[in-house]
Design a protein around this motif. Structure first.
Motif, PDB file in Angstrom:
ATOM      1  N   TYR A  31       0.793  -0.687  -0.238  1.00  0.00           N
ATOM      2  CA  TYR A  31      -0.058  -0.036  -0.312  1.00  0.00           C
ATOM      3  C   TYR A  31       1.369   1.122   0.384  1.00  0.00           C
ATOM      4  O   TYR A  31       0.464   2.419  -0.828  1.00  0.00           O
ATOM      5  N   ASP A  32       2.385   1.226   0.672  1.00  0.00           N
ATOM      6  CA  ASP A  32       3.400   2.241   0.932  1.00  0.00           C
ATOM      7  C   ASP A  32       3.672   2.672  -0.765  1.00  0.00           C
ATOM      8  O   ASP A  32       3.751   4.090  -1.011  1.00  0.00           O
ATOM      9  N   ILE A  33       4.066   1.391  -1.481  1.00  0.00           N
ATOM     10  CA  ILE A  33       4.359   1.862  -2.899  1.00  0.00           C
ATOM     11  C   ILE A  33       3.367   2.292  -3.588  1.00  0.00           C
ATOM     12  O   ILE A  33       4.204   2.958  -4.525  1.00  0.00           O
ATOM     13  N   ILE A  34       1.681   1.982  -3.793  1.00  0.00           N
ATOM     14  CA  ILE A  34       1.394   2.407  -4.534  1.00  0.00           C
ATOM     15  C   ILE A  34       1.221   3.854  -3.965  1.00  0.00           C
ATOM     16  O   ILE A  34       0.977   4.529  -4.960  1.00  0.00           O
ATOM     17  N   LYS A  35       1.110   3.943  -3.075  1.00  0.00           N
ATOM     18  CA  LYS A  35       0.533   5.538  -2.565  1.00  0.00           C
ATOM     19  C   LYS A  35       2.073   6.059  -2.371  1.00  0.00           C
ATOM     20  O   LYS A  35       1.505   7.841  -3.142  1.00  0.00           O
ATOM     21  N   ASN A  55       3.602  10.754  -6.613  1.00  0.00           N
ATOM     22  CA  ASN A  55       4.545  11.314  -7.763  1.00  0.00           C
ATOM     23  C   ASN A  55       3.685  11.781  -8.921  1.00  0.00           C
ATOM     24  O   ASN A  55       4.071  12.225 -10.031  1.00  0.00           O
ATOM     25  N   ASN A  56       3.337  10.760  -9.778  1.00  0.00           N
ATOM     26  CA  ASN A  56       2.565  10.932 -10.810  1.00  0.00           C
ATOM     27  C   ASN A  56       1.940  12.075 -10.312  1.00  0.00           C
ATOM     28  O   ASN A  56       1.256  12.428 -11.240  1.00  0.00           O
ATOM     29  N   ASN A  57       1.145  12.613  -9.296  1.00  0.00           N
ATOM     30  CA  ASN A  57       0.264  13.944  -9.208  1.00  0.00           C
ATOM     31  C   ASN A  57       1.163  14.647  -9.819  1.00  0.00           C
ATOM     32  O   ASN A  57       1.004  15.861 -10.037  1.00  0.00           O
ATOM     33  N   LYS A  58       2.398  14.793  -9.045  1.00  0.00           N
ATOM     34  CA  LYS A  58       3.837  15.773  -8.521  1.00  0.00           C
ATOM     35  C   LYS A  58       4.093  16.125 -10.385  1.00  0.00           C
ATOM     36  O   LYS A  58       3.989  17.162 -11.231  1.00  0.00           O
TER      37      LYS A  58
END
Length: 227
Positions: free
Chosen positions: A157-161, A166-169
């Motif tokens: 879950y942490d990796i997906i988050k 990063n994609n949002n940035k």
């Protein structure tokens, strides 16, 4: 009565052991040198309500278990030896009393070859302890397994988050870095070349015109006929 000379002598040392509420064990001895092929037991309640005769041949046993006895009741037994030529005289009468269900085996009675309730209780305690240990081990194994599954899930879950953040940035970066030069919002502007405009004026020849009646550039382009 006098014993027949070919008959075996009566059993001796008749005793009752392993007394319980519904059973008892009768044992006896046979004088040496006599051929005995069996025995017979006369069992009766002292109040006369029940009488039983047990006979067994072709055996060398010197003991017999009495079953189906009444609880807390008085009994009388006699034992006979069976030889090749008949039966011996009955032994002396032996009196005994069965126990109650709540009573235990007396300490002075013989219990060889018998499994007492105390031994059974110990076995049951051992079995119960083993079951408890097995259940505890299974529970610990299940808890460890669930903890490992939860830890793995949290890690994923942490990796997906982190990937989502990063994609949002990347999506929210200034548009000047991605704008084309043709867009006025960012980058270098490219000047657009304007096509030259040509104004065409058609002038019809006019005969007998005066210079004052035509524009100056028209007169220069077209000589006046008056010239």
């Amino acid at each position: 009565c006098l014993a027949h000379p070919d008959r075996p002598p009566s059993p001796v040392n008749v005793t009752v052991t392993q007394l319980k509420a519904n059973s008892a064990t009768v044992s006896w001895d046979v004088p040496e040198g006599d051929v005995v092929i069996g025995y017979a037991i006369l069992q009766q309640r002292q109040d006369g309500q029940m009488q039983r005769f047990i006979r067994e041949v072709n055996t060398t046993n010197r003991a017999c278990v009495l079953w189906d006895l009444a609880e807390d009741a008085d009994y009388i037994i006699q034992v006979q030896s069976i030889g090749l030529y008949g039966e011996s005289q009955a032994s002396k009468r032996v009196h005994f009393r069965t126990l109650k269900e709540t009573d235990r085996l007396p300490s002075n009675s013989s219990n060889q070859g018998d499994i007492t309730m105390e031994g059974l209780d110990k076995d049951r305690q051992l079995q119960t302890g083993e079951i408890i240990i097995i259940v505890a081990v299974l529970l610990m194994w299940a808890v460890c397994l669930w903890a490992a599954v939860i830890a793995l899930f949290c890690r994923q879950y942490d990796i997906i988050k982190d990937n989502d953040s990063n994609n949002n940035k990347e999506k929210t970066k200034p548009s000047s870095e991605h704008s084309t030069p043709e867009r006025p919002s960012g980058g270098l502007l490219r000047s657009k070349k304007k096509s030259p405009s040509v104004n065409i004026i058609e002038v019809a020849p006019v005969w007998g015109c005066a210079r004052s009646q035509l524009p100056s550039h028209a007169c220069r382009a077209w000589p006046c006929p008056s010239r």
